[in-house]
Every structure is written in C-alpha cells, then in structure tokens.
Design a protein around this motif. Structure first.
Motif, PDB file in Angstrom:
ATOM      1  N   ILE A  13       6.072  50.969 -45.349  1.00  0.00           N
ATOM      2  CA  ILE A  13       6.927  51.679 -46.135  1.00  0.00           C
ATOM      3  C   ILE A  13       7.364  51.519 -47.316  1.00  0.00           C
ATOM      4  N   GLU A  14       8.887  50.255 -46.847  1.00  0.00           N
ATOM      5  CA  GLU A  14       9.226  49.835 -47.865  1.00  0.00           C
ATOM      6  C   GLU A  14       8.491  49.398 -49.491  1.00  0.00           C
ATOM      7  N   ASN A  15       7.477  49.066 -48.857  1.00  0.00           N
ATOM      8  CA  ASN A  15       6.054  48.912 -50.250  1.00  0.00           C
ATOM      9  C   ASN A  15       5.573  50.154 -50.697  1.00  0.00           C
ATOM     10  N   GLY A  16       5.840  50.934 -50.583  1.00  0.00           N
ATOM     11  CA  GLY A  16       5.297  52.278 -50.571  1.00  0.00           C
ATOM     12  C   GLY A  16       3.669  52.197 -50.527  1.00  0.00           C
ATOM     13  N   TYR A  17       3.423  51.994 -48.706  1.00  0.00           N
ATOM     14  CA  TYR A  17       1.720  51.660 -48.920  1.00  0.00           C
ATOM     15  C   TYR A  17       1.423  53.237 -47.306  1.00  0.00           C
ATOM     16  N   SER A  18       0.764  54.286 -47.654  1.00  0.00           N
ATOM     17  CA  SER A  18       0.027  54.634 -46.558  1.00  0.00           C
ATOM     18  C   SER A  18      -0.929  54.126 -46.007  1.00  0.00           C
ATOM     19  N   GLN A  19      -0.781  54.244 -44.343  1.00  0.00           N
ATOM     20  CA  GLN A  19      -1.673  53.598 -43.215  1.00  0.00           C
ATOM     21  C   GLN A  19      -3.339  53.204 -43.825  1.00  0.00           C
ATOM     22  N   SER A  20      -3.806  53.980 -44.401  1.00  0.00           N
ATOM     23  CA  SER A  20      -4.988  54.283 -45.251  1.00  0.00           C
ATOM     24  C   SER A  20      -4.669  53.156 -46.631  1.00  0.00           C
ATOM     25  N   PHE A  22      -3.202  50.634 -47.428  1.00  0.00           N
ATOM     26  CA  PHE A  22      -2.725  49.637 -46.588  1.00  0.00           C
ATOM     27  C   PHE A  22      -4.482  48.765 -45.876  1.00  0.00           C
ATOM     28  N   GLY A  23      -4.725  49.354 -44.965  1.00  0.00           N
ATOM     29  CA  GLY A  23      -5.954  49.110 -44.697  1.00  0.00           C
ATOM     30  C   GLY A  23      -7.273  48.218 -45.401  1.00  0.00           C
ATOM     31  N   LYS A  24      -7.410  49.667 -46.512  1.00  0.00           N
ATOM     32  CA  LYS A  24      -7.960  49.228 -47.347  1.00  0.00           C
ATOM     33  C   LYS A  24      -7.741  47.807 -48.222  1.00  0.00           C
ATOM     34  N   LEU A  25      -6.620  47.004 -48.611  1.00  0.00           N
ATOM     35  CA  LEU A  25      -5.643  46.288 -48.699  1.00  0.00           C
ATOM     36  C   LEU A  25      -6.696  45.339 -48.022  1.00  0.00           C
ATOM     37  N   LEU A  26      -6.692  45.493 -46.503  1.00  0.00           N
ATOM     38  CA  LEU A  26      -7.163  44.650 -45.705  1.00  0.00           C
ATOM     39  C   LEU A  26      -8.336  44.455 -44.513  1.00  0.00           C
ATOM     40  N   SER A  41      -2.678  46.952 -30.262  1.00  0.00           N
ATOM     41  CA  SER A  41      -3.279  46.360 -31.100  1.00  0.00           C
ATOM     42  C   SER A  41      -3.150  45.315 -31.783  1.00  0.00           C
ATOM     43  N   TYR A  42      -3.356  43.948 -32.226  1.00  0.00           N
ATOM     44  CA  TYR A  42      -2.154  42.882 -32.860  1.00  0.00           C
ATOM     45  C   TYR A  42      -3.651  42.587 -34.273  1.00  0.00           C
ATOM     46  N   PRO A  43      -3.459  41.888 -36.000  1.00  0.00           N
ATOM     47  CA  PRO A  43      -4.229  41.382 -36.214  1.00  0.00           C
ATOM     48  C   PRO A  43      -4.398  40.508 -35.521  1.00  0.00           C
ATOM     49  N   THR A  44      -5.764  40.231 -36.304  1.00  0.00           N
ATOM     50  CA  THR A  44      -6.311  38.809 -36.646  1.00  0.00           C
ATOM     51  C   THR A  44      -5.340  37.755 -37.482  1.00  0.00           C
ATOM     52  N   LYS A  50      -3.112  37.653 -44.427  1.00  0.00           N
ATOM     53  CA  LYS A  50      -3.512  38.619 -45.753  1.00  0.00           C
ATOM     54  C   LYS A  50      -1.795  39.246 -45.645  1.00  0.00           C
ATOM     55  N   ILE A  51      -1.039  39.596 -44.075  1.00  0.00           N
ATOM     56  CA  ILE A  51       0.181  40.559 -44.742  1.00  0.00           C
ATOM     57  C   ILE A  51       1.027  39.426 -45.225  1.00  0.00           C
ATOM     58  N   CYS A  52       1.293  38.516 -45.085  1.00  0.00           N
ATOM     59  CA  CYS A  52       2.031  37.623 -45.463  1.00  0.00           C
ATOM     60  C   CYS A  52       2.714  37.438 -46.420  1.00  0.00           C
ATOM     61  N   LYS A  53       0.848  37.323 -46.945  1.00  0.00           N
ATOM     62  CA  LYS A  53       0.932  36.954 -48.083  1.00  0.00           C
ATOM     63  C   LYS A  53       1.439  38.227 -49.038  1.00  0.00           C
ATOM     64  N   THR A  54       1.102  39.373 -48.848  1.00  0.00           N
ATOM     65  CA  THR A  54       0.911  40.829 -49.344  1.00  0.00           C
ATOM     66  C   THR A  54       2.335  41.091 -49.497  1.00  0.00           C
ATOM     67  N   PHE A  55       3.314  40.998 -48.146  1.00  0.00           N
ATOM     68  CA  PHE A  55       4.834  41.075 -48.340  1.00  0.00           C
ATOM     69  C   PHE A  55       5.203  39.818 -48.601  1.00  0.00           C
ATOM     70  N   SER A  56       4.842  38.475 -49.295  1.00  0.00           N
ATOM     71  CA  SER A  56       5.772  37.455 -49.066  1.00  0.00           C
ATOM     72  C   SER A  56       6.911  37.429 -48.177  1.00  0.00           C
ATOM     73  N   VAL A  57       6.469  37.076 -47.084  1.00  0.00           N
ATOM     74  CA  VAL A  57       7.185  36.749 -45.589  1.00  0.00           C
ATOM     75  C   VAL A  57       6.137  35.870 -44.293  1.00  0.00           C
TER      76      VAL A  57
END
Length: 68
Positions: A13-20, A22-26, A41-44, A50-57
């Motif tokens: 949300i802070e980065n302005g992505y909808s769920q859709s 964000f899903g396409k990005l991943l 459920s949990y991410p692979t 990819k999530i860590c890289k996208t958000f730099s966390v």
C-alpha cells in the motif's frame, strides 16, 4: 507468520500497488497476494526474494525478526 502478512500489505500500500499490480510484478495472481495478506498462504522463497528486492527490505524484516 502474521507479521509477514501485515508488513507485506503495509509495504504494498505504501508503494501504491494494488494486489493485482503487485501480483503481476511477481508473476502470481491477485488471489495469491490476497492469501498472503490474510495469512492463509505464504510466498515461495523465490517470491520472498523478489518482494525484498522490490521494497528494498530484508527477509528478516518481512518475517518480523528485525525492524527496518
């Protein structure tokens, strides 16, 4: 893993992505992102990376082991 769900949603949300968007990005569906955010459920490992890289966390931050 509740912390993962909470932090993932906050970052999305802070980065302005909808769920859709964000899903396409991943390369996952909006439904998959929704399941993650509802702690159903949990991410692979690949998606977590990819999530860590996208958000730099770190994975430790996403998992609630560290603060930023």
């Amino acid at each position: 893993m509740e912390e993962l769900s909470k932090r993932l949603k906050e970052l999305r949300i802070e980065n302005g992505y909808s769920q859709s968007e964000f899903g396409k990005l991943l390369n996952v569906s909006q439904d998959t992102v929704s399941l993650w955010e509802r702690n159903k459920s949990y991410p692979t490992t690949d998606c977590l990376y990819k999530i860590c890289k996208t958000f730099s966390v770190s994975a430790n931050y996403l998992l609630g082991l560290d603060e930023i």
